[in-house]
Design an enzyme around this catalytic site. Structure first.
Site, PDB file in Angstrom:
ATOM      1  N   GLU A  47      -4.373  84.342  45.164  1.00  0.00           N
ATOM      2  CA  GLU A  47      -3.567  83.140  44.947  1.00  0.00           C
ATOM      3  C   GLU A  47      -3.279  82.966  43.458  1.00  0.00           C
ATOM      4  O   GLU A  47      -4.088  83.359  42.618  1.00  0.00           O
ATOM      5  CB  GLU A  47      -4.324  81.923  45.489  1.00  0.00           C
ATOM      6  CG  GLU A  47      -4.495  81.979  47.000  1.00  0.00           C
ATOM      7  CD  GLU A  47      -5.225  80.775  47.572  1.00  0.00           C
ATOM      8  OE1 GLU A  47      -5.420  79.791  46.834  1.00  0.00           O
ATOM      9  OE2 GLU A  47      -5.597  80.828  48.748  1.00  0.00           O
ATOM     10  N   ARG A  75     -10.688  80.497  53.142  1.00  0.00           N
ATOM     11  CA  ARG A  75     -10.495  81.140  51.844  1.00  0.00           C
ATOM     12  C   ARG A  75      -9.869  82.508  52.090  1.00  0.00           C
ATOM     13  O   ARG A  75     -10.123  83.139  53.120  1.00  0.00           O
ATOM     14  CB  ARG A  75     -11.837  81.317  51.110  1.00  0.00           C
ATOM     15  CG  ARG A  75     -12.389  80.042  50.497  1.00  0.00           C
ATOM     16  CD  ARG A  75     -11.548  79.617  49.295  1.00  0.00           C
ATOM     17  NE  ARG A  75     -12.155  78.518  48.568  1.00  0.00           N
ATOM     18  CZ  ARG A  75     -11.889  77.243  48.770  1.00  0.00           C
ATOM     19  NH1 ARG A  75     -11.041  76.888  49.735  1.00  0.00           N
ATOM     20  NH2 ARG A  75     -12.454  76.304  48.044  1.00  0.00           N
ATOM     21  N   ASP A  93      -2.844  79.782  55.132  1.00  0.00           N
ATOM     22  CA  ASP A  93      -2.771  78.776  54.076  1.00  0.00           C
ATOM     23  C   ASP A  93      -3.477  79.265  52.810  1.00  0.00           C
ATOM     24  O   ASP A  93      -3.424  78.598  51.783  1.00  0.00           O
ATOM     25  CB  ASP A  93      -3.403  77.457  54.554  1.00  0.00           C
ATOM     26  CG  ASP A  93      -3.224  76.322  53.553  1.00  0.00           C
ATOM     27  OD1 ASP A  93      -2.104  76.184  53.018  1.00  0.00           O
ATOM     28  OD2 ASP A  93      -4.185  75.578  53.303  1.00  0.00           O
ATOM     29  N   GLY A 153     -18.207  74.168  61.492  1.00  0.00           N
ATOM     30  CA  GLY A 153     -18.750  73.096  60.674  1.00  0.00           C
ATOM     31  C   GLY A 153     -18.016  71.798  60.981  1.00  0.00           C
ATOM     32  O   GLY A 153     -17.433  71.638  62.057  1.00  0.00           O
ATOM     33  N   HIS A 160      -1.753  76.966  50.215  1.00  0.00           N
ATOM     34  CA  HIS A 160      -3.079  76.349  50.109  1.00  0.00           C
ATOM     35  C   HIS A 160      -2.957  74.823  50.077  1.00  0.00           C
ATOM     36  O   HIS A 160      -3.377  74.164  49.122  1.00  0.00           O
ATOM     37  CB  HIS A 160      -3.816  76.859  48.860  1.00  0.00           C
ATOM     38  CG  HIS A 160      -5.313  76.748  48.985  1.00  0.00           C
ATOM     39  ND1 HIS A 160      -6.174  77.642  48.392  1.00  0.00           N
ATOM     40  CD2 HIS A 160      -6.101  75.849  49.625  1.00  0.00           C
ATOM     41  CE1 HIS A 160      -7.429  77.299  48.664  1.00  0.00           C
ATOM     42  NE2 HIS A 160      -7.402  76.211  49.399  1.00  0.00           N
ATOM     43  N   GLY A 191      -4.102  72.695  52.650  1.00  0.00           N
ATOM     44  CA  GLY A 191      -4.918  72.092  53.693  1.00  0.00           C
ATOM     45  C   GLY A 191      -5.261  70.636  53.458  1.00  0.00           C
ATOM     46  O   GLY A 191      -5.203  69.808  54.369  1.00  0.00           O
TER      47      GLY A 191
END
Length: 317
Positions: free
Chosen positions: A265, A236, A260, A157, A283, A285
């Site tokens: 989580e 994810r 990440d 993407g 996480h 990013g």
């Protein structure tokens, strides 16, 4: 501007500019974190709340959506909306927006950083110096370069394309896997993730979350990537079979990983934390000041557009 408009936030925003803007322009209430406290909290507000501002991590489940009968819009700070019950929102006629594009660069930057970090074992190297092992044992074991290697991208993407652009600067050979072949993409397409992995030194996962991509990186893919291969996940936690990841890493069937995101989580499996060939990030990013400002601005702009009956900037539904 909209002091008569009441909204609920699912978490405190990290950027003071956004906090001040929302508090100045709207009437804001902060949702308690404990589910047991939410019913009592929402009871006096239910007939007033017109918008919900959330994040890709916090989301909004059907119970929360249906507890707000006057809800009109959910503005999500983040691209991923898999934590929002879109079916429930659509059934209620609630609009949902996200914040695409503005975080592409930061996520792509992190993906490349994790790739280099895992290949050159930078986290291990840092510990090697800090612990005094360098002085005691001498040079650490040699690692592997990134330049000229083969990169497989799962999810070509907007962010995937940014990763590919960066990888070209490292003279990498690029392939990708996705739902469909993209006619304009100048990279080799693989209709199967395991086939892509078999012809890659690195796999970067950057596809959307949700059931359609759950465990798209399974044990077969990891074994195809092989004992010298490295898996990078900036999508994810649900996209990677974490149990299989731990298994293949322990066996040496997979060379390493840089993550990440995780299955549960905000914690990572203890087995992953104990491995020297794994890099863990919380996480982050999109977690730069510049990008978070852009994300918050876009979420607020969607809220303002809705309240002014204008076209939403980045609608999901």
């Amino acid at each position: 501007r909209f002091r008569n408009v009441t909204g609920v936030q699912t978490c405190a925003l990290p950027i003071s500019l956004h906090v001040e803007t929302l508090q100045k322009d709207f009437t804001i209430h902060y949702l308690p974190g404990a589910p047991a406290e939410r019913t009592a909290f929402l009871a006096p507000l239910a007939d007033k709340v017109r918008f919900l501002q959330t994040t890709g991590f916090n989301g909004a489940d059907a119970a929360l959506i249906n507890a707000l009968p006057k809800l009109e819009i959910i503005a999500c700070i983040g691209v991923g909306v898999d934590a929002i019950d879109l079916k429930a929102a659509k059934a209620r006629g609630v609009a949902v927006t996200n914040t695409p594009e503005v975080l592409n660069d930061c996520v792509a930057d992190l993906a490349m950083g994790l790739m280099i970090g895992a290949s050159r074992r930078l986290a291990f190297a840092d510990r090697y110096v800090r612990s005094g092992e360098w002085a005691k044992k001498g040079a650490m074991p040699v690692t592997s370069r990134v330049t000229g290697k083969r990169l497989g991208i799962i999810g070509l993407g907007k962010i995937g394309k940014e990763i590919a652009t960066r990888a070209k600067g490292f003279r990498m050979e690029i392939g990708y896997h996705g739902r469909n072949k993209q006619p304009d993409a100048p990279y080799k397409f693989f209709d199967d993730a395991a086939k892509l992995a078999a012809e890659s030194d690195f796999i970067v996962v950057i596809c959307p979350g949700g059931e359609a991509t759950r465990h798209i990186v399974n044990e077969k893919v990891m074994r195809a990537l092989g004992p010298k291969g490295i898996l990078i996940n900036v999508s994810r936690g649900s996209t990677v079979d974490e149990a299989a990841l731990i298994k293949t890493l322990k066996e040496g069937a997979l060379g390493g990983a840089a993550l990440d995101v995780f299955a549960q989580e905000p914690t990572a499996a203890p087995e992953l934390s104990a491995m020297d060939n794994v890099i863990l990030a919380p996480h982050v990013g999109s977690a730069t000041v510049e990008t978070r400002i852009d994300m918050g601005n876009l979420a607020i702009a969607n809220l303002v557009a809705h309240m002014q009956s204008k076209k939403l900037l980045t609608p999901v539904i």
